[in-house]
Design an enzyme around this catalytic site. Structure first.
Site, PDB file in Angstrom:
ATOM      1  N   ASP A   1      -7.710   5.785   5.146  1.00 30.23           N
ATOM      2  CA  ASP A   1      -7.701   4.581   5.966  1.00 30.23           C
ATOM      3  C   ASP A   1      -8.936   4.381   6.816  1.00 30.23           C
ATOM      4  O   ASP A   1      -8.955   3.478   7.650  1.00 30.23           O
ATOM      5  CB  ASP A   1      -6.477   4.614   6.888  1.00 30.23           C
ATOM      6  CG  ASP A   1      -5.197   4.345   6.127  1.00 30.23           C
ATOM      7  OD1 ASP A   1      -4.124   4.584   6.682  1.00 30.23           O
ATOM      8  OD2 ASP A   1      -5.290   3.877   4.967  1.00 30.23           O
TER       9      ASP A   1
ATOM     10  N   SER B   1       0.801  -1.221   0.000  1.00 26.25           N
ATOM     11  CA  SER B   1       0.000   0.000   0.000  1.00 26.25           C
ATOM     12  C   SER B   1       0.831   1.267   0.000  1.00 26.25           C
ATOM     13  O   SER B   1       0.293   2.356  -0.102  1.00 26.25           O
ATOM     14  CB  SER B   1      -0.944   0.006   1.199  1.00 26.25           C
ATOM     15  OG  SER B   1      -0.193  -0.129   2.391  1.00 26.25           O
TER      16      SER B   1
ATOM     17  N   HIS C   1       1.462   3.987   7.233  1.00 21.18           N
ATOM     18  CA  HIS C   1       0.911   4.854   6.198  1.00 21.18           C
ATOM     19  C   HIS C   1       1.253   6.305   6.473  1.00 21.18           C
ATOM     20  O   HIS C   1       1.789   6.640   7.520  1.00 21.18           O
ATOM     21  CB  HIS C   1      -0.621   4.705   6.141  1.00 21.18           C
ATOM     22  CG  HIS C   1      -1.060   3.467   5.428  1.00 21.18           C
ATOM     23  ND1 HIS C   1      -2.363   3.026   5.428  1.00 21.18           N
ATOM     24  CD2 HIS C   1      -0.385   2.580   4.655  1.00 21.18           C
ATOM     25  CE1 HIS C   1      -2.450   1.922   4.705  1.00 21.18           C
ATOM     26  NE2 HIS C   1      -1.262   1.632   4.245  1.00 21.18           N
TER      27      HIS C   1
END
Lengths: 167, 153
Positions: free
Chosen positions: B96, B30, B69
């Site tokens: 998210d 990701s 992230h």
């Protein structure tokens, strides 16, 4: 002392140590780079400006972003992640940072760019504070190396203001 | 030699970075193309406030595996200095919120384990292979044990 096992072990350790040292030196060389980036952002249009049912303001803008980030690239750079954030203060929050757009620059050739876009991510406030709000547009970048330490910096552009009324 | 020095480096890193888990392995795609599966990230946690653009490692309540992230939105309170943070993987289309717990819209500081400050490519594959094919872990430990037993001195 001279068995195959010992020799293999010693060889492997030296190899891994040298590899680690090379990665560290590659990363250190990035510190000698003194970049001179430049950027400019224009708000071309306010597409719409509404207050939601839950009480939060939201606005949609069209922006023209131009920048030259070529001096950030070194031989140890894998990519530069760049994003534009709107930053402002409200009575409840001392700082709000909302990312409006981001992109990935994979190579030096692409680092001098010009883009015309509406905001990629929604500009929503926590509350209803956006009318007539002064805000900064800050272009942030994150230099991601092939190996080692990552660098981040930004250019703050101030003097932007949102409209007084919903539309 | 390698095993003991790896252990020493690991413990030293824990002291220097001041976090419990100073190194994580990237497990998903990701954050590509910046971080690929199998890379390892060095973490550091300081008292500095969380700001947009930082790459953070966080745990969602009820999930074991930490997620790495980037922070895309920050709202910091005037009075308490507490923050609401929204994250997104560079390579993901949406933010998210789908990954957070039911009804959770923001992350707070206590969810965040550290910031990624540096990285090494490919080194994490050893951990991934050992986790996904535990037989290799046993073979390695068995071989190391054999080496210790059969060494002459």
């Amino acid at each position: 002392m001279h068995s195959f096992g010992y020799r293999a072990n010693a060889l492997l350790t030296v190899a891994v140590t040298i590899l680690a040292l090379m990665c560290a030196i590659a990363s250190l060389s990035d510190n000698f780079n003194s970049p001179t980036p430049s950027a400019q952002v224009q708000v071309l249009n306010i597409n719409w400006f509404q207050k939601h049912q839950d009480g939060n303001d939201e606005i949609s803008l069209t922006l023209n972003i131009s920048a030259n980030l070529q001096s950030l690239f070194t031989w140890n750079t894998k990519q530069v992640f760049v994003f534009l954030a709107a930053e402002y203060e409200t009575p409840m929050n001392s700082l709000n940072q909302v990312s409006l757009w981001d992109g990935i620059i994979p190579a030096k050739e692409h680092a001098k760019f010009w883009i015309h876009t509406s905001n990629k991510y929604r500009f929503i406030d926590q509350g209803s504070n956006l009318r007539g709000k002064d805000f900064n547009l800050t272009l942030h970048w994150h230099v991601m190396p092939k190996t080692g330490k990552m660098f981040a910096d930004k250019i703050v552009m101030s003097g932007y203001r949102l409209p007084q009324d919903y539309r | 030699m390698i095993v003991t020095s790896a252990l020493i480096i690991w413990k030293a890193l824990m002291c220097i970075t001041g976090s419990e888990s100073p190194v994580v392995v990237v497990l998903s795609g990701s954050m590509e193309p910046g971080f690929k599966r199998g890379d390892i990230l060095f973490l550091h946690m300081s008292k500095d406030p969380i700001r947009a653009g930082e790459i953070v490692v966080f745990n969602v309540d009820g999930r074991e595996i930490p997620i790495v992230h980037r922070v895309i939105k920050v709202h910091e309170r005037q009075d308490t200095g507490e923050v609401d943070v929204l994250t997104k993987g560079d390579n993901n289309y949406g933010d998210d919120r789908l990954l957070y717990a039911q009804g959770q819209l923001w992350l707070q500081r206590h969810h965040i384990m550290g910031r990624a400050v540096g990285f090494l490519p490919y080194v994490g594959w050893v951990t991934i292979i050992m986790t996904e094919k535990p037989i290799i872990k046993y073979i390695l430990i068995g071989a190391l044990g054999l080496l210790v037993i059969t060494s002459k001195d």
